[in-house]
Design a protein around this motif. Structure first.
Motif, PDB file in Angstrom:
ATOM      1  N   THR A 331      42.704  36.109  44.420  1.00 49.69           N
ATOM      2  CA  THR A 331      41.980  36.676  43.278  1.00 49.69           C
ATOM      3  C   THR A 331      40.663  37.318  43.700  1.00 49.69           C
ATOM      4  OG1 THR A 331      42.934  34.974  41.868  1.00 49.69           O
ATOM      5  CG2 THR A 331      41.068  36.173  40.982  1.00 49.69           C
ATOM      6  N   ARG A 354      37.608  37.911  36.749  1.00 49.57           N
ATOM      7  CA  ARG A 354      38.263  37.006  37.687  1.00 49.57           C
ATOM      8  C   ARG A 354      39.255  36.085  36.963  1.00 49.57           C
ATOM      9  NH1 ARG A 354      34.196  35.988  39.997  1.00 49.57           N
ATOM     10  NH2 ARG A 354      34.398  37.030  42.003  1.00 49.57           N
ATOM     11  N   ASP A 358      43.213  35.919  37.598  1.00 51.89           N
ATOM     12  CA  ASP A 358      43.880  34.639  37.882  1.00 51.89           C
ATOM     13  C   ASP A 358      45.144  34.501  37.044  1.00 51.89           C
ATOM     14  OD1 ASP A 358      42.558  33.293  39.908  1.00 51.89           O
ATOM     15  OD2 ASP A 358      40.945  32.619  38.580  1.00 51.89           O
TER      16      ASP A 358
END
Length: 556
Positions: A331, A354, A358
């Motif tokens: 990620t 982020r 994910d």
């Protein structure tokens, strides 16, 4: 307003198309009914609800002609912005128009090439091979004996498209003032991008240059063929190219009947596209089956280079990093690659990005590597970037659409072929080149050269700065976030404090007067005025005003 009045007839056609397909309320809210004096009965011309929103949008665009169809086709590349059901309908957009007469085609050909048809061709087929909204293609034969495909631009289409672009800009500006979704779906940016794209497409010289540029990429590859351009018979409205006789890649049964190996063709197509994207950085952006032919010798030919994408060296490297990060389910590496690909808004929440990435990584974690759709994966990543205010270049988004189109063609030929598996070696090659000794030496040399040039410029810049200072023209601008609001608050506080001090001083004077009056046992009269009584009223009003100000501010 000037644009609306100038093209009132066209505005009526647009309003009628919108009302006919269930969007009459939009026409009314934008004020076009009043402006154009349209009959109110149009509002009732709503399409039955059996049609979906995407279908109705597609039908409106098809009714309104080339500029609107091209806008829909451009919007179909924005899977990062638009819902999937609407994208599915937009990819079906077809500009179905009748061909113009062969006499008109001959006249345009002679006018553009400034000679009679007989001086150019020994054969010209009156029936076009294909007809579209911008132009149509006729078969011809040169005096040299070579068969050619001649694309002739439709008469008046340049003026029509420029007019419709003006109207589209005006309509999106009007709509942006009324509905927030216009900005959310970036319609104004799409219209501007469409304008640039269409103006280029109206110049056939641009397509001819694209054709030759991609032809150079495959000079040494016997399995990929690009048609030859005849520049002596080409202009901005005429494109003459080599006629290719073959089988379209979408005709699966005919390909099998002719004995072609479909798995081999699919692999050849994917490798040639990946070569254009990751090695050359210039690619055919519309690889649908109608633009792909299998020639009699088994080689694969590309057609129609009006839409092409460009990737800089940096963009290629960042895309390769993004793909490798996705494959390795990293990620942080995905976030870094997306940041480098786009323009990051100062207010962007990278932690939220982020978290989104994910989720995307988890969605693909259970899917076998060979079954991952590279087009879907990239569009998911681009969509996450857009949601978090990271603007991506239009060519990068065009790449996502091209890969989705490519996957559709490949799935028809060989459902088991994984594009992402074939792409991995290209990505690894780019990464190796990026960190090769030669590339690092080149970057160090470039950086050192730039540093030396900067140092050489330093004395001159210093003299210039000293000159500005000596003339008293140096301006120093300091910006502190919310400074103005802070100063306003400080002013309010100081004003209230001053007011309170004045009130306190006034109260002390009043107390002195009251004490003096009580000691003398007589009323206090200043210049025959009852000072204590008036002072008491004034003090009471001041206290009331102070309390009102404090309570109004909400801070007590």
């Amino acid at each position: 307003m000037a644009v609306r009045m100038k093209h009132a007839g066209r505005y009526r056609e647009i309003a009628m198309a919108l009302a006919r397909h269930g969007f009459g309320y939009m026409v009314e809210e934008m004020g076009l009914f009043q402006l154009l004096s349209l009959p109110r009965k149009w509002l009732t011309r709503e399409t039955p609800e059996s049609k979906t929103l995407g279908e109705r949008i597609r039908l409106v665009l098809e009714d309104l002609g080339p500029a609107f169809i091209k806008l829909g086709q451009l919007a179909s590349t924005r899977a990062d912005l638009l819902p999937e059901p609407i994208i599915r309908e937009l990819v079906k957009l077809q500009d179905q128009v009748p061909p113009f007469s062969p006499e008109t085609a001959r006249g345009i050909l002679e006018q553009e090439l400034d000679t009679s048809l007989e001086n150019i061709l020994v054969r010209f087929d009156d029936d076009p091979l294909a007809a579209a909204s911008i132009g149509q293609v006729h078969l011809g034969k040169l005096h040299s004996g070579e068969m050619v495909a001649i694309k002739i631009q439709r008469p008046g289409v340049n003026r029509i498209i420029r007019r419709d672009l003006d109207i589209l800009r005006e309509l999106t500006a009007m709509a942006a003032k009324r509905w927030e979704w216009v900005e959310r779906y970036q319609l104004r940016q799409m219209v501007e991008e469409l304008g640039r794209s269409l103006i280029q497409e109206l110049d056939y010289n641009h397509e001819a240059r694209n054709t030759e540029k991609i032809a150079l990429q495959f000079e040494q590859d016997p399995h990929i063929y690009i048609p030859k351009i005849y520049w002596d018979h080409t202009s901005s409205r005429i494109l003459t190219m080599e006629f290719l006789d073959g089988t379209h890649l979408g005709s699966r049964e005919e390909l099998l009947h002719r004995g072609y190996n479909l798995k081999e063709l699919a692999q050849r197509l994917v490798n040639s596209m990946l070569h254009q994207i990751f090695i050359e950085g210039f690619f055919h952006a519309d690889p649908h089956p109608g633009n792909l032919l299998v020639l009699r010798n088994g080689s694969l030919a590309y057609l129609d280079f009006g839409m092409a994408g460009r990737l800089s060296e940096e963009m290629k490297n960042h895309l390769a990093s993004l793909m490798i990060a996705l494959m390795r389910k990293n990620t942080d590496a995905m976030v870094r690659a997306i940041e480098r690909l786009g323009l990051v808004d100062p207010d962007a929440d990278l932690n939220a990005l982020r978290a989104d990435l994910d989720k995307i990584r988890e969605d693909y974690s259970d899917v076998p590597f060979s079954q991952v759709s590279i087009g879907d994966a990239l569009n998911d990543l681009f969509g996450a970037a857009q949601r978090h205010r990271i603007g991506l270049p239009s060519d990068v988004l065009l790449l996502g659409k091209a890969l989705l189109t490519l996957e559709g063609v490949v799935e028809h030929l060989d459902p088991d072929l994984s594009i992402i598996a074939l792409a991995e070696p290209f990505g690894n090659k780019l990464l190796k080149e990026r960190f090769s000794g030669r590339r690092i030496r080149g970057k160090l040399l470039g950086g050192a050269t730039e540093l030396v040039e900067t140092l050489m410029e330093l004395p001159r810049q210093t003299r210039h700065l000293a000159s500005i200072i000596s003339k008293g023209k140096l301006k120093l601008e300091v910006t502190v976030p919310e400074l103005e609001q802070l100063l306003r608050k400080l002013d309010q506080i100081s004003n209230r404090l001053s007011f309170s001090i004045v009130l306190l001083a006034f109260s002390i004077i009043m107390v002195g007067l009251i004490i003096g009056s009580s000691l003398n046992h007589q009323a206090t009269m200043l210049w025959n005025v009852p000072a204590i009584e008036i002072g008491f009223v004034v003090a009471l009003l001041m206290v009331a005003f102070l309390l009102y100000s404090i309570f109004k501010s909400g801070r007590f």
